[in-house]
Write a protein that holds these residues in place. Structure first.
Motif, short mmCIF file in Angstrom:
data_model
loop_
_atom_site.label_atom_id
_atom_site.label_comp_id
_atom_site.label_asym_id
_atom_site.label_seq_id
_atom_site.Cartn_x
_atom_site.Cartn_y
_atom_site.Cartn_z
N SER A 16 0.33 -1.34 0.07
CA SER A 16 -0.06 -0.08 0.10
C SER A 16 1.33 1.38 0.20
O SER A 16 0.60 2.76 0.11
CB SER A 16 -1.16 -0.13 1.00
N LYS A 17 2.33 1.22 0.00
CA LYS A 17 2.88 2.73 0.49
C LYS A 17 3.96 2.45 -0.86
O LYS A 17 4.71 2.80 -0.94
CB LYS A 17 3.82 1.92 1.58
N HIS A 18 3.82 1.62 -1.71
CA HIS A 18 5.18 1.36 -2.33
C HIS A 18 4.32 0.86 -4.09
O HIS A 18 3.39 -0.50 -4.06
CB HIS A 18 6.33 0.44 -2.47
N PHE A 37 -2.35 7.80 -3.22
CA PHE A 37 -2.08 7.87 -2.44
C PHE A 37 -2.16 8.86 -1.43
O PHE A 37 -2.05 8.89 -0.33
CB PHE A 37 -0.27 8.06 -2.44
N SER A 40 -5.14 8.18 0.65
CA SER A 40 -4.71 7.95 1.83
C SER A 40 -3.14 7.77 2.86
O SER A 40 -3.80 8.81 3.04
CB SER A 40 -3.95 5.75 1.09
N ASP A 41 -2.38 6.47 3.20
CA ASP A 41 -1.17 7.56 3.90
C ASP A 41 -0.24 7.95 3.55
O ASP A 41 0.81 7.80 3.80
CB ASP A 41 -1.05 6.47 4.37
N GLY A 43 3.04 7.46 -0.12
CA GLY A 43 3.73 5.96 -0.05
C GLY A 43 4.81 6.82 -1.52
O GLY A 43 4.91 7.90 -1.48
N LYS A 100 7.95 10.35 -4.11
CA LYS A 100 6.85 10.50 -3.28
C LYS A 100 5.75 11.41 -3.23
O LYS A 100 5.94 12.63 -3.15
CB LYS A 100 8.01 11.32 -2.00
N GLU A 103 0.73 12.07 2.46
CA GLU A 103 -0.60 12.09 2.45
C GLU A 103 -0.89 13.74 2.51
O GLU A 103 -0.48 14.09 2.88
CB GLU A 103 -0.79 11.32 4.27
N LYS A 119 -6.41 3.59 -2.18
CA LYS A 119 -5.41 3.11 -2.02
C LYS A 119 -5.71 0.82 -1.19
O LYS A 119 -6.49 1.60 -0.30
CB LYS A 119 -3.95 2.72 -1.05
#
Length: 383
Positions: A16-18, A37, A40-41, A43, A100, A103, A119
């Motif tokens: 979920s981050k990459h 991204f 969401s948080d 990524g 990059k 959030e 995500k």
């Protein structure tokens, strides 16, 4: 980023981050990734890496076009615009561009087509559910459930005697002495809109809440067991009515189904509940005021042999954590409801309710279930 760190990230695969991309030329596709991204948080997009984790690399011309695309998409295809950062890592097979995306601070974000993305594991999904979209706007303080009008709930549904008593306590003035009509007063208080009661107005003052908002009740059950049983219960009730009525019914249901101990009272006393009523009142009041009214589900109260559970729809709002609320932090999900609750409930609105509940009875656990979208408070019965 060093090449060793890049290889380590790639070796762990997409999550979920990459996200890995061999190359990107489509503005719409890149925008949806950025939106997901941001909503969401945050990524990283690793461009120059295929889905299997093989480094493909980019040449200088591909890099130039990609940087131009990233800049244009971030400012023109994502609404509101975002500011991602990029980093180029040289490998034996060419450059890998790391985009990059933090959030977002201004959620929710959407692409040029008006779609909202989030995500979902290593992939993304489009947000189509009205309830989920409402919660996304709620988290950004752009909309609150308690000011939404309730279809079919009119000014005539107000319990006028009850409202007069509340008005006198809140404003230290008599309602009958006001020059404005009742509808204008209710609308100025954010309890009605265009002659229709809001969720807050209905919950607080409607004569028949259960007919206007039937789902916002409390379902309570007591079980002589350690787990939930739908076939065998010792007590079961659907609790509905004005917010103050539901509060009293809920506290009474829990206290009635607890053991009572004599303590220092005389032999003729009915005894004190094993869990102090003050602690139960604080948690029930918080559940009623802070639950997510965008979710069409009741609060649930379960009294088990070893514990009492109070389960509210909706996890903690925004970035609040269990440790935050135990320290007295708060974030009002329903600001209108919260502003008037202290006149109908033992609710102060200072963020200190959890602290008082724990001070009265420390054997309480809190669970913020973000996947299940609910918040559970568990009182452990000492005996």
């Amino acid at each position: 980023m060093e090449i060793i760190e890049l290889i380590d990230i790639i070796s762990r695969g997409e999550d979920s981050k990459h996200q890995f991309k061999k190359y990107m030329t489509n503005a719409g596709s890149l925008a949806s990734e950025m939106v997901a991204f941001s909503n969401s948080d945050g990524g990283m997009l690793l461009i120059g890496v295929d889905d299997n984790g093989n480094i493909i690399g980019l040449n200088s011309e591909e890099l130039r076009k990609l940087n131009e695309l990233i800049s244009n998409v971030a400012s023109q295809n994502v609404k509101p615009s975002i500011t991602p950062t990029t980093e180029n890592v040289q490998t034996e097979k060419g450059l890998v561009v790391i985009v990059k995306i933090p959030e977002g601070l201004n959620k929710p974000y959407q692409d040029n087509s008006g779609y909202f993305w989030k995500k979902s594991g290593s992939d993304k999904r489009r947000v189509d559910s009205r309830e989920e979209l409402q919660r996304m706007f709620q988290q950004s303080n752009l909309v609150h459930a308690d000011i939404i009008p309730v279809k079919g709930a009119t000014i005539a549904d107000i319990d006028i005697d009850y409202f007069k008593e509340f008005f006198g306590k809140h404003f230290s003035e008599a309602l009958d002495e006001q020059s404005l009509p009742l509808q204008s007063i209710l609308e100025n208080m954010n309890l009605a809109k265009d002659g229709t009661l809001t969720i807050a107005g209905t919950l607080l003052f409607a004569k028949t809440v259960k007919y206007k908002l039937p789902v916002f009740m409390i379902k309570a059950g007591a079980f002589d067991a350690l787990e939930l049983s739908t076939s065998e219960y010792s007590d079961s009730k659907d609790l509905s009515g004005k917010l103050a009525d539901v509060f009293r019914q809920s506290v009474n249901f829990i206290v009635t189904n607890l053991r009572h101990v004599q303590g220092r009272q005389n032999v003729n006393s009915t005894g004190m509940p094993e869990i102090p009523a003050e602690s139960i009142e604080e948690i029930v009041a918080n559940a009623l005021v802070h639950r997510d009214y965008f979710i069409s589900a009741p609060i649930r109260i379960f009294v088990f042999r070893d514990r009492v559970e109070i389960i509210s729809p909706g996890h903690l709002p925004n970035n609040l954590t269990v440790e935050n609320i135990k320290s007295g932090n708060s974030n009002s999900r329903n600001p209108v409801l919260a502003s008037y609750a202290n006149h109908v409930l033992p609710y102060r609105g200072y963020g200190s309710g959890i602290i008082r509940a724990l001070a009265s009875y420390p054997h309480i656990d809190f669970e913020d279930d973000r996947d299940g979208n609910m918040f559970k408070v568990t009182f452990w019965r000492k005996s």
